[in-house]
Enzyme design. Structure first.
Site, PDB file in Angstrom:
ATOM      1  N   LYS A 163      84.072 -87.043  43.810  1.00  0.00           N
ATOM      2  CA  LYS A 163      83.486 -88.265  44.000  1.00  0.00           C
ATOM      3  C   LYS A 163      84.801 -89.158  43.811  1.00  0.00           C
ATOM      4  O   LYS A 163      85.043 -90.349  44.818  1.00  0.00           O
ATOM      5  CB  LYS A 163      82.536 -88.723  43.103  1.00  0.00           C
ATOM      6  CG  LYS A 163      81.073 -87.997  43.611  1.00  0.00           C
ATOM      7  CD  LYS A 163      79.941 -88.236  42.421  1.00  0.00           C
ATOM      8  CE  LYS A 163      78.885 -87.422  42.856  1.00  0.00           C
ATOM      9  NZ  LYS A 163      77.674 -87.409  41.666  1.00  0.00           N
ATOM     10  N   GLN A 196      76.693 -89.372  35.660  1.00  0.00           N
ATOM     11  CA  GLN A 196      76.368 -88.283  36.213  1.00  0.00           C
ATOM     12  C   GLN A 196      75.314 -87.185  35.354  1.00  0.00           C
ATOM     13  O   GLN A 196      75.427 -87.378  34.177  1.00  0.00           O
ATOM     14  CB  GLN A 196      77.732 -87.371  36.175  1.00  0.00           C
ATOM     15  CG  GLN A 196      77.614 -85.988  36.878  1.00  0.00           C
ATOM     16  CD  GLN A 196      77.535 -85.883  38.363  1.00  0.00           C
ATOM     17  OE1 GLN A 196      77.867 -86.873  39.119  1.00  0.00           O
ATOM     18  NE2 GLN A 196      76.940 -84.921  38.997  1.00  0.00           N
ATOM     19  N   ASP A 212      72.781 -94.446  42.939  1.00  0.00           N
ATOM     20  CA  ASP A 212      72.064 -93.293  43.158  1.00  0.00           C
ATOM     21  C   ASP A 212      70.586 -93.532  43.459  1.00  0.00           C
ATOM     22  O   ASP A 212      70.085 -92.610  44.097  1.00  0.00           O
ATOM     23  CB  ASP A 212      71.996 -92.585  41.522  1.00  0.00           C
ATOM     24  CG  ASP A 212      72.806 -91.601  41.505  1.00  0.00           C
ATOM     25  OD1 ASP A 212      73.148 -91.008  42.324  1.00  0.00           O
ATOM     26  OD2 ASP A 212      73.247 -91.301  40.298  1.00  0.00           O
TER      27      ASP A 212
END
Ligand code: GUN
Length: 282
Positions: free
Chosen positions: A51, A95, A118
């Site tokens: 990412k 994460q 997200d």
């Protein structure tokens, strides 16, 4: 026919890069993305690094925060709060999974709604179900929708069957399909007569986390099969679908790797650009 997530995700990233260059030339602004990782989970580290690398390629400024595995929940929440207030940060994510002493729901709730790239917050899931256009949507199902769109696969009036009812994939996927006019069945590992349900699917999305779980005999001729699984076994990396057999019957199928995975990462960048445009009124 293969649904080539690797190729389509590269195209999407190129388009985002061009769009950001254009915005930068006009306004001098670039989007900012913060990523928080707690501890040393090796799989998470691979995802986080990809990412960070992707951001650099596209022109998104990245702010990585690596916290030790024994960091307190309070300290993590404080870090999120600082990033919530930071005007250079348009989007952020923590994460997952997190160490057991940290409450994942509390952490997700702490992220500002407009920075939740997200799309995990309850409000964003609600907005998705209501068909809101500009809300931030969970990356995996959003990536699947983009892939279906790129291959002009129609959903209206189709029977869509999803295996897996997680908050990250199964539930939001159902919302997308309902809004697209499909007839949706959401199954799970305890579903009775599962084969009867999967055999009826025009579109079959599998997110159950068991290698090669879906076999040829469970799939209708001409079905579109989307494999969300990433299962690392001693024999190698496999999806939830037994590709060899199922690909003979499916009209379209995603490979693993190179299907849903790269689309998910591309959608994170898409969401960061969406948040940037929403937040800065571009
Ligand atoms: N861990 C595995 N997939 C994801 C994801 O999409 N978002 C976050 N935050 N953590 C993950």
């Amino acid at each position: 026919m293969i649904l080539d997530g690797k190729n389509i995700s590269s195209q999407i990233k190129e388009e985002l890069k061009k769009e950001l260059l254009d915005i930068k030339n006009k306004t001098g602004l670039v989007p900012g993305f913060a990523i928080i990782m707690v501890g040393e989970n090796p799989a998470s580290k691979i995802y986080v690094n990809s990412k960070i690398k992707g951001c650099k390629e596209i022109g998104i400024e990245c702010f990585p925060h690596f916290l030790p595995g024994d960091v307190s929940e309070e300290k993590l929440l404080e870090t999120i709060d600082e990033l919530n207030k930071d005007k250079k940060v348009d989007g952020m994510l923590v994460q997952l999974p997190l160490p057991k002493h940290i409450d994942e729901n509390k952490v997700i709730q702490k992220i500002a709604l407009e920075k939740d790239v997200d799309g995990f917050k309850p409000e964003n899931l609600g907005l998705l179900f209501l068909g809101n256009k500009t809300s931030l949507k969970p990356c995996t199902p959003l990536g699947i929708m983009e892939l279906l769109k790129k291959y002009s696969i129609e959903l209206q009036g189709k029977d869509a069957v999803i295996i897996g009812r997680s908050n990250i994939v199964g539930k939001p996927m159902a919302g997308f399909f309902i809004n697209a006019g499909a007839t949706v069945t959401v199954c799970n590992s305890k579903t009775k007569n599962l084969k009867e349900k999967t055999k009826n699917a025009d579109i079959l999305v599998v997110a159950i986390g068991v290698a090669k779980f879906i076999t040829e005999d469970m799939v209708k001729d001409g079905a579109v099969v989307i494999d969300v699984g990433i299962n690392r076994t001693e024999e190698g990396l496999f999806g939830d679908v037994e590709f060899e057999g199922v690909s003979k019957k499916a009209s379209y199928i995603t490979p693993v790797p190179g299907g849903v995975g790269p689309m998910t990462v591309a959608m994170l960048f898409h969401n960061t650009v969406q948040a940037f445009k929403n937040n800065r009124k571009i």
